[in-house]
Motif scaffolding. Structure first.
Motif, PDB file in Angstrom:
ATOM      1  N   HIS A  97       0.841  -1.210   0.000  1.00 43.26           N
ATOM      2  CA  HIS A  97       0.000   0.000   0.000  1.00 43.26           C
ATOM      3  C   HIS A  97       0.867   1.248   0.000  1.00 43.26           C
ATOM      4  CE1 HIS A  97      -3.848  -1.851   0.258  1.00 43.26           C
ATOM      5  NE2 HIS A  97      -3.599  -2.453   1.425  1.00 43.26           N
ATOM      6  N   PHE A  98       1.876   1.261   0.884  1.00 47.83           N
ATOM      7  CA  PHE A  98       2.709   2.445   1.032  1.00 47.83           C
ATOM      8  C   PHE A  98       3.517   2.708  -0.238  1.00 47.83           C
ATOM      9  CE2 PHE A  98       6.556   4.667   2.594  1.00 47.83           C
ATOM     10  CZ  PHE A  98       5.928   5.812   3.061  1.00 47.83           C
ATOM     11  N   GLY A  99       4.096   1.643  -0.795  1.00 48.28           N
ATOM     12  CA  GLY A  99       4.880   1.778  -2.015  1.00 48.28           C
ATOM     13  C   GLY A  99       4.045   2.322  -3.163  1.00 48.28           C
ATOM     14  N   GLU A 100       2.820   1.830  -3.289  1.00 49.73           N
ATOM     15  CA  GLU A 100       1.922   2.268  -4.354  1.00 49.73           C
ATOM     16  C   GLU A 100       1.565   3.753  -4.167  1.00 49.73           C
ATOM     17  OE1 GLU A 100       1.122   0.592  -7.047  1.00 49.73           O
ATOM     18  OE2 GLU A 100      -0.182   2.196  -7.786  1.00 49.73           O
ATOM     19  N   ALA A 101       1.319   4.149  -2.930  1.00 49.13           N
ATOM     20  CA  ALA A 101       0.982   5.542  -2.631  1.00 49.13           C
ATOM     21  C   ALA A 101       2.155   6.457  -2.970  1.00 49.13           C
ATOM     22  CB  ALA A 101       0.589   5.699  -1.163  1.00 49.13           C
ATOM     23  N   VAL A 102       3.369   6.026  -2.581  1.00 50.29           N
ATOM     24  CA  VAL A 102       4.563   6.840  -2.855  1.00 50.29           C
ATOM     25  C   VAL A 102       4.786   6.949  -4.359  1.00 50.29           C
ATOM     26  CG1 VAL A 102       7.077   6.907  -2.640  1.00 50.29           C
ATOM     27  CG2 VAL A 102       5.681   6.365  -0.648  1.00 50.29           C
TER      28      VAL A 102
ATOM     29  N   ILE B  83      -2.175  16.078  -4.170  1.00 46.60           N
ATOM     30  CA  ILE B  83      -1.574  14.830  -4.650  1.00 46.60           C
ATOM     31  C   ILE B  83      -1.278  13.896  -3.476  1.00 46.60           C
ATOM     32  CG2 ILE B  83       0.389  13.799  -5.848  1.00 46.60           C
ATOM     33  CD1 ILE B  83       0.540  16.352  -7.530  1.00 46.60           C
ATOM     34  N   ALA B  84      -0.811  14.463  -2.359  1.00 48.16           N
ATOM     35  CA  ALA B  84      -0.531  13.623  -1.186  1.00 48.16           C
ATOM     36  C   ALA B  84      -1.809  12.940  -0.703  1.00 48.16           C
ATOM     37  CB  ALA B  84       0.077  14.471  -0.069  1.00 48.16           C
ATOM     38  N   LEU B  85      -2.892  13.717  -0.634  1.00 44.47           N
ATOM     39  CA  LEU B  85      -4.172  13.142  -0.212  1.00 44.47           C
ATOM     40  C   LEU B  85      -4.636  12.107  -1.227  1.00 44.47           C
ATOM     41  CD1 LEU B  85      -6.239  13.358   2.021  1.00 44.47           C
ATOM     42  CD2 LEU B  85      -7.403  15.146   0.735  1.00 44.47           C
ATOM     43  N   GLY B  86      -4.481  12.477  -2.512  1.00 45.64           N
ATOM     44  CA  GLY B  86      -4.839  11.553  -3.582  1.00 45.64           C
ATOM     45  C   GLY B  86      -4.032  10.269  -3.497  1.00 45.64           C
ATOM     46  N   ALA B  87      -2.740  10.397  -3.196  1.00 49.99           N
ATOM     47  CA  ALA B  87      -1.870   9.222  -3.079  1.00 49.99           C
ATOM     48  C   ALA B  87      -2.356   8.313  -1.951  1.00 49.99           C
ATOM     49  CB  ALA B  87      -0.427   9.667  -2.826  1.00 49.99           C
ATOM     50  N   GLY B  88      -2.759   8.922  -0.838  1.00 52.96           N
ATOM     51  CA  GLY B  88      -3.280   8.151   0.289  1.00 52.96           C
ATOM     52  C   GLY B  88      -4.526   7.379  -0.117  1.00 52.96           C
ATOM     53  N   ILE B  89      -5.445   8.076  -0.801  1.00 54.22           N
ATOM     54  CA  ILE B  89      -6.679   7.431  -1.249  1.00 54.22           C
ATOM     55  C   ILE B  89      -6.342   6.299  -2.216  1.00 54.22           C
ATOM     56  CG2 ILE B  89      -8.802   7.770  -2.573  1.00 54.22           C
ATOM     57  CD1 ILE B  89      -8.797  10.694  -1.574  1.00 54.22           C
ATOM     58  N   HIS B  90      -5.431   6.603  -3.152  1.00 51.60           N
ATOM     59  CA  HIS B  90      -5.044   5.630  -4.173  1.00 51.60           C
ATOM     60  C   HIS B  90      -4.439   4.376  -3.538  1.00 51.60           C
ATOM     61  CE1 HIS B  90      -3.630   4.232  -8.071  1.00 51.60           C
ATOM     62  NE2 HIS B  90      -2.459   3.995  -7.523  1.00 51.60           N
TER      63      HIS B  90
ATOM     64  N   PRO C 207      -6.086  16.544  -8.332  1.00 51.89           N
ATOM     65  CA  PRO C 207      -5.407  15.294  -7.952  1.00 51.89           C
ATOM     66  C   PRO C 207      -6.295  14.402  -7.072  1.00 51.89           C
ATOM     67  CG  PRO C 207      -3.951  17.160  -7.637  1.00 51.89           C
ATOM     68  CD  PRO C 207      -5.295  17.719  -7.955  1.00 51.89           C
ATOM     69  N   ILE C 208      -7.097  15.024  -6.212  1.00 45.13           N
ATOM     70  CA  ILE C 208      -8.016  14.251  -5.376  1.00 45.13           C
ATOM     71  C   ILE C 208      -9.073  13.615  -6.267  1.00 45.13           C
ATOM     72  CG2 ILE C 208      -9.579  14.332  -3.390  1.00 45.13           C
ATOM     73  CD1 ILE C 208      -8.124  16.832  -2.502  1.00 45.13           C
ATOM     74  N   VAL C 209      -9.553  14.419  -7.251  1.00 50.57           N
ATOM     75  CA  VAL C 209     -10.526  13.911  -8.207  1.00 50.57           C
ATOM     76  C   VAL C 209      -9.998  12.654  -8.883  1.00 50.57           C
ATOM     77  CG1 VAL C 209     -11.595  14.405 -10.440  1.00 50.57           C
ATOM     78  CG2 VAL C 209     -11.591  16.154  -8.666  1.00 50.57           C
ATOM     79  N   GLU C 210      -8.738  12.711  -9.312  1.00 49.00           N
ATOM     80  CA  GLU C 210      -8.150  11.574 -10.016  1.00 49.00           C
ATOM     81  C   GLU C 210      -8.178  10.319  -9.143  1.00 49.00           C
ATOM     82  OE1 GLU C 210      -3.971  11.686 -10.743  1.00 49.00           O
ATOM     83  OE2 GLU C 210      -4.079  10.214 -12.350  1.00 49.00           O
TER      84      GLU C 210
ATOM     85  N   LYS D 175     -11.178   5.104  -7.599  1.00 53.80           N
ATOM     86  CA  LYS D 175     -11.856   4.258  -6.620  1.00 53.80           C
ATOM     87  C   LYS D 175     -13.356   4.167  -6.873  1.00 53.80           C
ATOM     88  CE  LYS D 175      -8.069   3.472  -4.590  1.00 53.80           C
ATOM     89  NZ  LYS D 175      -7.426   2.170  -4.740  1.00 53.80           N
ATOM     90  N   GLY D 176     -13.784   4.553  -8.051  1.00 55.88           N
ATOM     91  CA  GLY D 176     -15.184   4.306  -8.412  1.00 55.88           C
ATOM     92  C   GLY D 176     -16.109   5.496  -8.360  1.00 55.88           C
ATOM     93  N   ALA D 177     -15.602   6.711  -8.012  1.00 57.95           N
ATOM     94  CA  ALA D 177     -16.469   7.877  -8.049  1.00 57.95           C
ATOM     95  C   ALA D 177     -16.725   8.244  -9.504  1.00 57.95           C
ATOM     96  CB  ALA D 177     -15.815   9.049  -7.319  1.00 57.95           C
ATOM     97  N   ALA D 178     -17.914   8.827  -9.795  1.00 60.22           N
ATOM     98  CA  ALA D 178     -18.228   9.174 -11.170  1.00 60.22           C
ATOM     99  C   ALA D 178     -17.619  10.521 -11.517  1.00 60.22           C
ATOM    100  CB  ALA D 178     -19.741   9.209 -11.357  1.00 60.22           C
ATOM    101  N   LEU D 179     -17.052  10.626 -12.724  1.00 60.29           N
ATOM    102  CA  LEU D 179     -16.357  11.840 -13.146  1.00 60.29           C
ATOM    103  C   LEU D 179     -17.290  13.055 -13.154  1.00 60.29           C
ATOM    104  CD1 LEU D 179     -13.795  13.159 -14.175  1.00 60.29           C
ATOM    105  CD2 LEU D 179     -14.397  12.452 -16.483  1.00 60.29           C
ATOM    106  N   GLY D 180     -18.525  12.867 -13.638  1.00 55.90           N
ATOM    107  CA  GLY D 180     -19.472  13.981 -13.722  1.00 55.90           C
ATOM    108  C   GLY D 180     -19.768  14.574 -12.360  1.00 55.90           C
ATOM    109  N   THR D 181     -19.955  13.717 -11.388  1.00 55.64           N
ATOM    110  CA  THR D 181     -20.256  14.173 -10.034  1.00 55.64           C
ATOM    111  C   THR D 181     -19.102  15.010  -9.496  1.00 55.64           C
ATOM    112  OG1 THR D 181     -21.422  12.100  -9.714  1.00 55.64           O
ATOM    113  CG2 THR D 181     -20.934  13.383  -7.744  1.00 55.64           C
TER     114      THR D 181
END
Lengths: 76, 352
Positions: B55-60, B242-249, B288-291, B296-302
């Motif tokens: 998980h950590f490696g993927e986030a980094v 991006i950091a927050l996005g990385a955590g989510i990712h 970056p959070i949007v990405e 993770k399955g959120a809809a782009l339009g929303t």
């Protein structure tokens, strides 16, 4: 003594413009009467389209954005 | 935040030839870096002794790949916009628009809204400047809506993270909303809902403006200053995003978002708009959070509807406009723009 007015509703660019003019005046040792105009109706009476604007002795010399330092030096 | 230092200018003015050389070298370096982002991120992750299987490696890895990518795109597009904007001073835009009829005028105004430089505190002077030069109210609104709605920073990021189709759809729908909203406001004949002092100026003469002639060196310098101003302001938001996005990712399970922000939840789009209005933040921090959310399955339009609501319907902008518009017109403006954003949200969810 030059009468300098900075026209702007108070965003960061307007404040930076005031600071820049004060700085240049001090550096060059020029006495100026600096005035900040924030009232939108007063600003509009100069018919400018973008703030901050700079008025020197009743003449609009600059609008839209912080002026370059060299430009300010030219005015004073 | 601390106050910014006044910009220092180099002692000797640069020549056009030197500028062109600098830009060519920078462009080459830009392309070279941009085309090797994956390799660079892979190498950095390996050098840190991390594995993408964790998980950590993927986030980094996400962070190390996205940060240079987003910053490169941002710098490139912001520089280009800075140069383009020198061709469209507000006075010139007004001259282009004055006397235009509804329809063509609205389309032109919406397009010019994207390339004309102005900050939100200039919304009122621009508004009055346009009206006093005989630009119709509806056309003026098309301009005022397009300017924040189609944001250059957002466009750059969407292009980089989702490809040209999404960026083009964002641009097209943003323009469409601005054009239609302007047409509707024009049709409603709401001129009497301007504040009285504005109508008094409306009747007056516009001052003749002598535009400054700019050299190419000055245009390039404007591009450089634009980069300094915008990138210096937004990079912390980008990094935080991006950091927050990385955590989510890295950590949020797949499809977790689908239930709350997925395309099947019909109420998600209006909820996103309502949530977006009181917020005032930067497109650069949100995307970056949007990405990551979309991964993770959120809809782009929303998510896009949320972003547009944040940028185009912000409460601070309404407060500024209240100085020239009576409440009825403010409400109409907000209502028409909100409907447009809802439409964009649903269209994106349907098409993609």
């Amino acid at each position: 003594m030059k009468n300098v007015k900075v026209l702007g509703t108070g965003c960061a660019n307007c404040k930076n413009t005031v600071k820049l003019i004060e700085e240049v005046a001090r550096a060059k040792g020029v006495e100026i009467a600096l005035e900040k105009v924030e009232d939108i109706q007063a600003i509009m009476s100069y018919k400018i389209m973008a703030t901050p604007g700079v008025v020197i002795d009743g003449q609009v010399v600059h609008t839209g954005g912080v002026p370059a330092r060299s430009k300010v030096e030219g005015w004073l | 935040m601390t106050t910014t230092q006044p910009i220092e200018y180099p002692p000797a003015p640069r020549t056009t030839a030197r500028w062109i050389t600098t830009i060519a070298v920078a462009a080459l370096a830009w392309v070279a870096l941009y085309s090797h982002l994956t390799e660079i991120a892979d190498a950095l992750v390996a050098a840190l002794g991390l594995s993408r299987a964790t998980h950590f490696g993927e986030a980094v890895h996400f962070f190390l790949y996205d940060t240079p990518k987003v910053l490169l795109l941002l710098t490139g597009i912001v520089f280009l916009m800075g140069v383009v904007q020198t061709f469209f001073a507000p006075e010139r835009t007004r001259a282009l628009l004055s006397g235009r009829r509804l329809g063509v005028g609205n389309a032109m105004a919406a397009s010019l809204g994207i390339v004309t430089p102005f900050c939100s505190c200039s919304a009122v002077p621009l508004f009055i400047g346009f009206l006093s030069a005989g630009v119709p109210l509806g056309v003026t609104f098309s301009f005022l809506i397009a300017a924040p709605m189609v944001n250059e920073v957002a466009l750059a990021l969407l292009f980089g993270l989702f490809g040209w189709k999404v960026a083009a759809l964002y641009l097209g729908l943003g323009l469409l909303v601005a054009i239609v909203a302007g047409l509707v406001i024009g049709k409603l004949k709401m001129e009497r809902h301007l504040e009285d002092w504005v109508r008094a100026i409306h009747a007056g003469e516009a001052a003749a403006h002598t535009g400054e002639r700019l050299s190419w060196v000055q245009r390039f310098e404007a591009g450089r200053d634009h980069v300094r101003e915008i990138v210096a302001k937004v990079w912390p938001y980008v990094l935080a995003g991006i950091a927050l996005g990385a955590g989510i990712h890295g950590y949020v399970p797949e499809d977790f978002m689908a239930s709350i922000m997925g395309r099947d939840a019909w109420w998600a789009v209006p909820a996103a708009v309502v949530l977006g209005v009181p917020m005032y933040t930067n497109a650069a921090g949100i995307i970056p959070i949007v990405e990551a959310l979309i991964g993770k399955g959120a809809a782009l339009g929303t998510v896009l509807a949320f972003m547009m609501a944040v940028i185009a319907l912000s409460a601070p902008e309404m407060i500024i406009l209240r100085k020239v518009l009576k409440p009825r017109l403010i409400a109409t403006f907000a209502g028409v723009v909100a409907s447009g954003i809802l439409l964009v949200g649903y269209v994106f969810n349907l098409v993609l």
